[in-house]
Design a protein around this motif. Structure first.
Motif, PDB file in Angstrom:
ATOM      1  N   PRO A 132       0.838  -1.206   0.000  1.00  0.00           N
ATOM      2  CA  PRO A 132       0.000   0.000   0.000  1.00  0.00           C
ATOM      3  C   PRO A 132       0.873   1.257   0.000  1.00  0.00           C
ATOM      4  CG  PRO A 132       0.107  -0.918   2.205  1.00  0.00           C
ATOM      5  CD  PRO A 132       0.848  -1.880   1.307  1.00  0.00           C
ATOM      6  N   GLU A 133       0.235   2.374  -0.318  1.00  0.00           N
ATOM      7  CA  GLU A 133       0.873   3.691  -0.240  1.00  0.00           C
ATOM      8  C   GLU A 133       2.129   3.796  -1.121  1.00  0.00           C
ATOM      9  OE1 GLU A 133       1.249   4.952   3.845  1.00  0.00           O
ATOM     10  OE2 GLU A 133      -0.774   4.251   4.336  1.00  0.00           O
ATOM     11  N   SER A 160      12.507   1.320   6.604  1.00  0.00           N
ATOM     12  CA  SER A 160      12.302   1.767   7.981  1.00  0.00           C
ATOM     13  C   SER A 160      10.812   1.677   8.281  1.00  0.00           C
ATOM     14  CB  SER A 160      12.802   3.208   8.159  1.00  0.00           C
ATOM     15  OG  SER A 160      11.951   4.106   7.472  1.00  0.00           O
ATOM     16  N   ALA A 161      10.377   2.259   9.381  1.00  0.00           N
ATOM     17  CA  ALA A 161       8.950   2.254   9.699  1.00  0.00           C
ATOM     18  C   ALA A 161       8.167   3.183   8.784  1.00  0.00           C
ATOM     19  CB  ALA A 161       8.744   2.652  11.157  1.00  0.00           C
ATOM     20  N   ASN A 162       8.836   4.119   8.129  1.00  0.00           N
ATOM     21  CA  ASN A 162       8.185   5.068   7.242  1.00  0.00           C
ATOM     22  C   ASN A 162       9.247   5.676   6.330  1.00  0.00           C
ATOM     23  OD1 ASN A 162       7.049   7.851   6.455  1.00  0.00           O
ATOM     24  ND2 ASN A 162       5.289   6.895   7.435  1.00  0.00           N
ATOM     25  N   THR A 163       8.926   5.758   5.043  1.00  0.00           N
ATOM     26  CA  THR A 163       9.896   6.328   4.102  1.00  0.00           C
ATOM     27  C   THR A 163       9.180   7.252   3.132  1.00  0.00           C
ATOM     28  OG1 THR A 163      11.747   5.783   2.623  1.00  0.00           O
ATOM     29  CG2 THR A 163       9.741   4.482   2.375  1.00  0.00           C
ATOM     30  N   GLN A 164       9.930   8.170   2.525  1.00  0.00           N
ATOM     31  CA  GLN A 164       9.328   9.143   1.623  1.00  0.00           C
ATOM     32  C   GLN A 164      10.248   9.452   0.449  1.00  0.00           C
ATOM     33  OE1 GLN A 164       7.040  10.977   0.446  1.00  0.00           O
ATOM     34  NE2 GLN A 164       5.386  11.176   1.931  1.00  0.00           N
ATOM     35  N   ARG A 165       9.601   9.682  -0.688  1.00  0.00           N
ATOM     36  CA  ARG A 165      10.252  10.112  -1.929  1.00  0.00           C
ATOM     37  C   ARG A 165      11.307   9.096  -2.399  1.00  0.00           C
ATOM     38  NH1 ARG A 165       7.753  15.228  -3.529  1.00  0.00           N
ATOM     39  NH2 ARG A 165       6.126  15.322  -1.941  1.00  0.00           N
ATOM     40  N   ILE A 166      11.712   9.241  -3.656  1.00  0.00           N
ATOM     41  CA  ILE A 166      12.663   8.284  -4.210  1.00  0.00           C
ATOM     42  C   ILE A 166      13.280   8.856  -5.469  1.00  0.00           C
ATOM     43  CG2 ILE A 166      11.032   7.019  -5.686  1.00  0.00           C
ATOM     44  CD1 ILE A 166      12.393   4.409  -4.441  1.00  0.00           C
ATOM     45  N   SER A 208      14.306   8.605   1.598  1.00  0.00           N
ATOM     46  CA  SER A 208      14.541   9.249   2.896  1.00  0.00           C
ATOM     47  C   SER A 208      13.770   8.554   4.011  1.00  0.00           C
ATOM     48  CB  SER A 208      14.114  10.719   2.831  1.00  0.00           C
ATOM     49  OG  SER A 208      14.893  11.431   1.882  1.00  0.00           O
ATOM     50  N   ASP A 209      14.487   8.142   5.034  1.00  0.00           N
ATOM     51  CA  ASP A 209      13.905   7.585   6.255  1.00  0.00           C
ATOM     52  C   ASP A 209      13.146   8.707   6.972  1.00  0.00           C
ATOM     53  OD1 ASP A 209      13.349   6.384   8.690  1.00  0.00           O
ATOM     54  OD2 ASP A 209      15.396   5.689   9.041  1.00  0.00           O
ATOM     55  N   THR A 238       8.868   0.733   2.822  1.00  0.00           N
ATOM     56  CA  THR A 238       9.554  -0.185   1.919  1.00  0.00           C
ATOM     57  C   THR A 238       9.746   0.439   0.546  1.00  0.00           C
ATOM     58  OG1 THR A 238       7.463  -1.176   1.188  1.00  0.00           O
ATOM     59  CG2 THR A 238       8.574  -2.220   3.066  1.00  0.00           C
ATOM     60  N   VAL A 239      10.549  -0.230  -0.274  1.00  0.00           N
ATOM     61  CA  VAL A 239      10.699   0.111  -1.692  1.00  0.00           C
ATOM     62  C   VAL A 239      10.386  -1.138  -2.510  1.00  0.00           C
ATOM     63  CG1 VAL A 239      12.376   0.654  -3.521  1.00  0.00           C
ATOM     64  CG2 VAL A 239      12.348   1.989  -1.399  1.00  0.00           C
TER      65      VAL A 239
END
Length: 333
Positions: free
Chosen positions: A156-157, A197-203, A215-216, A179-180
């Motif tokens: 998800p997400e 990690s528990a939450n990641t953003q952008r790639i 980014s963690d 995740t990725v």
């Protein structure tokens, strides 16, 4: 949701400025979440010369992509809230003719999918859009604007997408799962899921396709993924929690937006260490490196501005006024 095909265009500036952005001219596109519109910026003057209203009321666009000929922009309507939060789920994408600055069509999924990040694959002339609630990346024919397939992410997400430069592999940042997903874009299948990690953003991906960066959101560090092993092989300490990233086209530097410190951190990709930080306006979000590799544009949502960083002397040379909640960026030529 208000029908997007009846949206209108708001023009700014004088006739001379508008003529400068005639068909074929270069322009910087900026999505303003707070104003529910898109700024068209003349990069030569650093001035906004027009805005295109999204034509919606209770939902808004986050990201934008442009066609290789610079004539068309694609703007998925995400919804009414942020990723992972309850709200109205977007189900369509609007198509904008940049010469006339009019909405000329739309793609409708027929159900809520939260379409978010559009990425144009110039190698195969395909448009990809992350569709979070379908746990997939949707494949669209940009000529017919028809949905022609999906690539499952298994998570998800799946918020943002990075493509390898040959268009064969895709990488999604899956925010809540942290995740990725690694995707085979040709055969449209999931290869593997990499825990971050528990939450990641952008790639983003390096120019040589060797590294993928995300980014963690739990610690001030950047994950560096080796695209051969599909494993995190390095953590880069940051001056704060990172967000959007972009590499210079020569492959030497990685720029990382750090919203809470109002900075852009510069990582030396040879040593994988931060070597400098640049002050920018409030809450930097997304970074776009100009095709000539001389300037990086940074959207700063808290200020409603875009900072232009000279990649030679690492200084902000322009601060461009856009709109409230400036976020997604694209280059149209």
């Amino acid at each position: 949701m208000k029908k997007t095909v009846f949206s209108h265009v708001l023009l700014c500036g004088v006739g001379v400025a508008l003529a400068a952005l005639s068909a074929g001219a270069q322009s910087l596109l900026v999505i303003n979440q707070g104003d529910k519109d898109m700024s068209i910026v003349d990069p030569a003057t650093g001035k906004q010369v027009a805005t295109v209203d999204e034509g919606v009321t209770d939902v808004h666009v986050h990201e934008v992509a442009a066609s290789s000929d610079g004539k068309t922009a694609w703007m998925p309507i995400y919804g009414s809230t942020g990723v992972g939060h309850a709200g109205i789920d977007g189900h369509e994408m609007i198509v904008v003719d940049l010469a006339s600055r009019k909405i000329i069509g739309h793609v409708d999924w027929g159900h809520g999918v939260r379409p978010h990040d559009p990425v144009f694959d110039r190698k195969r002339d395909l448009l990809y859009v992350t569709t979070e609630l379908d746990k997939a990346v949707t494949v669209i024919n940009p000529k017919t604007m028809k949905i022609v397939g999906q690539v499952p992410t298994g998570q998800p997400e799946s918020h943002m997408l990075a493509l390898s430069h040959d268009g064969r592999l895709g990488y999604t940042a899956n925010v809540g799962p942290g995740t990725v997903s690694v995707l085979d874009m040709v055969h449209r299948k999931l290869i593997t899921v990499i825990p971050i990690s528990a939450n990641t953003q952008r790639i983003s991906i390096s120019p040589n396709d060797k590294w993928v960066f995300t980014s963690d959101q739990t610690k001030p560090q950047l994950a560096v993924i080796d695209t051969v092993t599909n494993k995190v092989t390095k953590w880069v300490p940051l001056p704060g929690k990172g967000y959007g990233t972009a590499s210079t086209l020569d492959g030497r530097w990685l720029l990382v937006a750090v919203p809470h410190t109002n900075q852009v951190a510069v990582v030396d990709l040879n040593t994988m260490q931060v070597v400098r930080s640049i002050d920018v306006p409030k809450a930097p979000q997304e970074i776009l490196v100009r095709p000539d590799d001389k300037v990086a544009y940074v959207s700063c949502s808290g200020a409603g501005q875009v900072a232009a960083i000279d990649l030679t002397d690492w200084k902000v040379t322009q601060t461009i006024d856009a709109g409230r909640g400036s976020d997604g960026l694209a280059w149209a030529k």
